[in-house]
Design a protein around this motif. Sequence first.
Motif, short mmCIF file in Angstrom:
data_model
loop_
_atom_site.label_atom_id
_atom_site.label_comp_id
_atom_site.label_asym_id
_atom_site.label_seq_id
_atom_site.Cartn_x
_atom_site.Cartn_y
_atom_site.Cartn_z
N UNK A 380 6.52 -41.03 -4.78
CA UNK A 380 5.45 -41.97 -4.43
C UNK A 380 5.93 -42.99 -3.39
N UNK A 381 7.16 -43.51 -3.59
CA UNK A 381 7.71 -44.46 -2.63
C UNK A 381 7.96 -43.79 -1.27
N UNK A 382 8.40 -42.55 -1.30
CA UNK A 382 8.63 -41.79 -0.07
C UNK A 382 7.33 -41.61 0.71
N UNK A 383 6.26 -41.23 0.00
CA UNK A 383 4.96 -41.05 0.67
C UNK A 383 4.50 -42.36 1.30
N UNK A 384 4.68 -43.46 0.59
CA UNK A 384 4.28 -44.76 1.13
C UNK A 384 5.10 -45.11 2.36
N UNK A 385 6.39 -44.80 2.33
CA UNK A 385 7.25 -45.10 3.48
C UNK A 385 6.88 -44.24 4.68
N UNK A 387 3.95 -42.93 5.33
CA UNK A 387 2.68 -43.42 5.87
C UNK A 387 2.91 -44.66 6.72
N UNK A 388 3.74 -45.59 6.22
CA UNK A 388 3.98 -46.82 6.96
C UNK A 388 4.73 -46.62 8.26
N UNK A 389 5.69 -45.69 8.27
CA UNK A 389 6.53 -45.49 9.45
C UNK A 389 5.94 -44.49 10.44
N UNK A 390 5.26 -43.46 9.93
CA UNK A 390 4.84 -42.37 10.80
C UNK A 390 3.35 -42.04 10.71
#
Length: 582
Positions: A380-385, A387-390
């Motif tokens: 979940x944290x990976x998906x959020x990161x 989305x935010x970065x790329x």
Amino acid sequence: MPSGSRDRVVHRDGVDLFTVEQGDPGDPTVLLVHGYPDTHAMWDEVADLLAEDHHVVRYDTRGAGRSTAPRGLAAYRLAELAEDLFAVVDAVSPHAPVHVVAHDWGSIQAWEAVTDRRAATRLASFTSISGPCLDHVGHWLRRRFTAPTPRNLRQALGQLLHSWYIYAFHVPVLPGLLWRTVLGPRWGGLLQRVEGVPRRPGHPAPSISRDAANGVALYRANVFPRLGAPRARTAQVPVQVVVPTRDRYVTPQLAEDLERWVPRLWRRTAQAGHWFPATHPAAVARMVEEFTDHVDGAPMTRGLQRARHGSPDTGFGNRLVVVTGAGRGIGRATAAAFAARGAEVVVADIDLDAAERTAAEIGPAAYAYHLDVADEAAVAAFAEEVEGEHGVPDVLVNNAGIGVAGPFLATSGADWRRVVDVNLLGVVNGCRAFGALMAQRGEGGHIVNLSSAAAFAHSRSLPAYSATKAAVLALSESLRADLARDGIGVTAICPGVVATDITATTRFTGVDEVEQQRLRHKATAAYARRGFGPEKVAEEIVRAVERNAAVVPVTPEAKVARVVSRFAPGLARALGRVDVVR
């Protein structure tokens, strides 16, 4: 009334236009124009999101909500509606042009203003949702009937059928009577059941019956005069046209040919129905922000680059692909295959060094991340990161997996938990985290889940592995049905014997460490002799996304096993008794 909002009344030629403002007046101004039979409240959620960084203005168009309802068809002609829009623009942003965002009839009347000569100095951009320029539609119909190919006739007749309500609105007296007595009081429930528009305070407005009856004049005053004698209307401002794919009233084909009238055109699709702003407010706000920010000087996002008219079709160019287990094997080959077709690739693996090597081989369009797919919170944290970065990925490949081999009674509870956590729940975690982002974005996407020929070629030597891969296959089939409405394709890839190093890390149960290593070397040598490399699987994955395929057995033995499992299950069970490990 939303918190922090300010209302005013704009007067124009005897008509009072009720106007609501939010946000800092020093920020870029976005003017939201509602359609029929809505009021400014239709935009409530979109306005709240945009107001964080924009000065957001909405108004009740004439005949709706708290604005004046003039009498006579002449008062509802497009020229009058365009003058209303310019009057609001001059009142709320007298010294700077505004970005216009409009839906349905709001968009139809906004086209009249956008194609006016004053637009060059007063309007910064235009985002149109489910509301074409009537003059453009008139030319569109003429071109299709004067060149009556089967495709042209199918498009024209299809739109005419979708416009059934327009003909009904030209019946004398009856439409207004029905709105005041039958339709108006039930409109909120109808929108919820038919269009999926959630019920919320203020929408539909308490004045819906009166507003809808007044708004019938919009159709009577404009539709047939404009379709019968269309004018040449060119828009010089940047225009973003959002086309909901499930619109019951405005077919996507009406957005064709717009480049004749709009030199600076972006055409985007949305996996939604006609009331896209009400059902997907976050997606609308994101599209508007991307477009207005670009017009104001920011670089184009990946989505805008794809939507720009005239952009070359470069396979997966301007797409973002996430691949798990991409440090080696099928995952690494898949990341490279998408990158070779122009995609940016997020390379994730539990071994960060391996992920970084894959990213380095691909080049600057690849980004390495550490990820344990079995850790739900980490995914979940990976998906959020990401989305935010790329941004939100267009394609997700759930490739990460482990091997477990050995008889059922020799497979421990710990072995079962680990293989289920990685092979099944790791896929579930990826689908949940990224599937939600794709659905919220509203522009579709694709999920690829790596199953196996072991999903349907069952063996006494692979009970745990086969069970998880069969579950991934079933999950993928269910997800494909569930996410189709969001325009998200789902594919299960079922390789057979592929020369990867999964055999070097497979756990063989019920044996000591010496035998464990012997079996690993034996399996690795056998897979290498088979000679079917991961690059071939990667090519099948890319083709599956392009074709939106449901289930893809890859190797010859996987294809045979799929057929045998369907049409000769007894033979499949007999073959399953063979010990393929020892």
